[in-house]
Design an enzyme around this catalytic site. Structure first.
Site, PDB file in Angstrom:
ATOM      1  N   TYR A 193      20.157  20.549 -12.524  1.00  0.00           N
ATOM      2  CA  TYR A 193      19.546  19.587 -11.595  1.00  0.00           C
ATOM      3  C   TYR A 193      20.123  19.819 -10.206  1.00  0.00           C
ATOM      4  CZ  TYR A 193      22.598  15.799  -9.814  1.00  0.00           C
ATOM      5  OH  TYR A 193      23.488  15.059  -9.100  1.00  0.00           O
ATOM      6  N   PHE A 278      24.746  16.575  -2.107  1.00  0.00           N
ATOM      7  CA  PHE A 278      24.112  17.840  -2.490  1.00  0.00           C
ATOM      8  C   PHE A 278      24.945  18.402  -3.624  1.00  0.00           C
ATOM      9  CE2 PHE A 278      23.976  22.338  -2.871  1.00  0.00           C
ATOM     10  CZ  PHE A 278      22.715  22.775  -2.488  1.00  0.00           C
ATOM     11  N   GLU A 279      24.322  18.662  -4.755  1.00  0.00           N
ATOM     12  CA  GLU A 279      25.009  19.406  -5.814  1.00  0.00           C
ATOM     13  C   GLU A 279      23.949  19.998  -6.719  1.00  0.00           C
ATOM     14  OE1 GLU A 279      27.553  16.839  -8.238  1.00  0.00           O
ATOM     15  OE2 GLU A 279      25.873  15.610  -8.887  1.00  0.00           O
ATOM     16  N   VAL A 280      24.203  21.212  -7.198  1.00  0.00           N
ATOM     17  CA  VAL A 280      23.338  21.813  -8.209  1.00  0.00           C
ATOM     18  C   VAL A 280      24.233  22.021  -9.418  1.00  0.00           C
ATOM     19  CG1 VAL A 280      21.640  23.599  -8.727  1.00  0.00           C
ATOM     20  CG2 VAL A 280      22.146  23.034  -6.334  1.00  0.00           C
TER      21      VAL A 280
END
Ligand SMILES: Nc1nc2c(ncn2[C@@H]2O[C@H](COP(=O)(O)OP(=O)(O)OP(=O)(O)O)[C@@H](O)[C@H]2O)c(=O)[nH]1
Ligand SMILES: *[C@@H]1O[C@H](CO)[C@@H](O)[C@H](O)[C@H]1NC(C)=O
Length: 380
Positions: A193, A278-280
């Site tokens: 995600y 913000f992070e994946v």
């Protein structure tokens, strides 16, 4: 005579025809009035208990999710009132990246999304969009939280002028990001995600697929900005982490990156964290027993409410315990800005496809911890 008497009732009707018509018209008008001016359904939507029955999924004609290179989605916890800023962020993300991929979006909230919100977001995203409610027991202030202790902690943060000092919502939101969102049914099928947020900018074209980039290299965590946390919000967090490590001697990955979060061999927290707006992330990692165990341990201490521990320090410390250096990636080339901070690439070739000032990139500033991350030794 017969004819006359037969026509008698008709005569009466005839006389009252206009009155009857009037009554009928007034009745119709009332029904119309009630129908037109009753509360629109999106304003009085009741919050159902069963979350799976209250999700709304909208799929564009011809959309085929299984043709995507990675089972991945954008996701955010967001309020109806953030609609216009959220649309601006989505629009940049679409223009800079997703109009070539069409990864789906998942929107979650503790309040039902309005029809206006859903309609406007679907128009902007031009991809599959899902709207879901957060289950009550994943959001509500837990009953075992000491209310007085929480209020005292809030007053302390206010005296120190710390942002979101008194907000219970904010604490619920960070707790939800720390230990719950990846359990939502709408995210169940995704492997990765990418967290998005209103009031953010994507300032560079992203000419490749960051999800695929991570998957192909076995990267579990991607970030753009790292910072130092406000010390007053995490006073007892490190002690709780030490407790955790003491009672779980095997939890720590042998080639961990905890040197990034401590400058004195683990005696104290140096406040470094990935900025999680913000992070994946590889969701498999967050769903793993060891992450769950860590979250439960941290949650039980109550500091999320008493001290306002953010999801950023909680997530970041967990990542440094469980991941090697090579499993974390700084997306230096993704231009991203949120409130006072931005990541802006300096490579001249990358800079050509951006609209940001590379000299303002936070990684050049001591408030960032990215230089320290880059200086960690390779794990092999
Ligand atoms: N649905 C819902 N979303 C919330 C709530 N509180 C915060 N959020 C969302 O959580 C995200 C972050 O909250 P903000 O209040 O904007 O926090 P911020 O000041 O940007 O926080 P930082 O990223 O720490 O600077 C936003 O997307 C908000 O919409 C809430 O009570 N309900
Ligand atoms: C969707 O994509 C998958 C994988 O590319 C393919 O096997 C499937 O037939 C497609 N479905 C439709 C309805 O086009």
């Amino acid at each position: 005579m017969a004819r006359r008497s037969a026509s008698f009732p008709l005569g009466i009707l005839g006389r009252y025809k206009i009155i009857l018509l009037l009554i009928f018209a007034v009745a119709l008008f009332h029904i119309g009035f009630v129908y037109l001016f009753k509360t629109p359904s999106h304003l009085k939507a009741r919050r159902p208990e069963d979350v799976t029955s209250f999700s709304d999924v909208r799929v564009p004609v011809g959309y085929n999710e299984s043709s995507l290179p990675v089972r991945a989605a954008f996701a955010t916890v967001v309020r109806n009132s953030d609609l216009h800023e959220l649309r601006a962020a989505i629009r940049q993300l679409e223009d800079r990246f997703n109009n070539r991929y069409h990864y789906p979006y998942v929107f979650l909230s503790d309040e039902p999304f309005t029809d206006e919100f859903k309609e406007a977001v679907a128009w902007t995203a031009k991809s599959k969009v899902s709207f879901g409610l957060i289950p009550r027991d994943h959001w509500e202030l837990p009953s075992w939280i000491d209310r007085q202790k929480m209020r005292d902690g809030m007053a302390y943060l206010t005296s120190k002028e710390v942002i979101h000092s008194e907000s219970i919502n904010y604490r619920q939101m960070t707790r939800y990001y720390s230990g719950f969102f990846y359990k939502h049914p709408l995210l169940a099928n995704y492997e990765y995600y990418w967290r998005i947020e209103h009031d953010t900018e994507y300032t560079c074209d992203i000419p490749y697929d960051p999800f695929l980039y991570m998957k192909e290299r076995g990267i579990h965590y991607g970030y753009t900005i790292s910072l130092h946390e406000f010390e007053d919000t995490v006073k007892s967090l490190w002690g709780v982490v030490q407790d955790y490590l003491k009672t779980r001697p095997t939890a720590l990955q042998p080639q961990n990156t905890m040197d990034w979060v401590t400058n004195n061999g683990g005696q104290s927290y140096n406040l470094c964290h990935f900025w999680t707006n913000f992070e994946v992330v590889n969701l498999g990692l967050l769903r793993s027993p060891q992450y769950e165990d860590f979250f439960q341990h941290v949650d039980k201490a109550g500091g999320i409410f008493y001290e306002r521990w953010g999801d950023a320090p909680i997530r970041s410390i967990a990542m440094t315990m469980f991941l090697r250096k090579e499993q974390v990636h700084w997306f230096e080339d993704i231009g991203y800005s949120h409130s006072a901070f931005q990541n802006c690439p300096s490579d001249p070739e990358v800079q050509m496809r951006c609209h940001c000032n590379p000299s303002s990139s936070i990684h050049r500033n001591d408030f960032s911890c990215t230089r320290q991350w880059n200086q960690l030794p390779a794990s092999y």
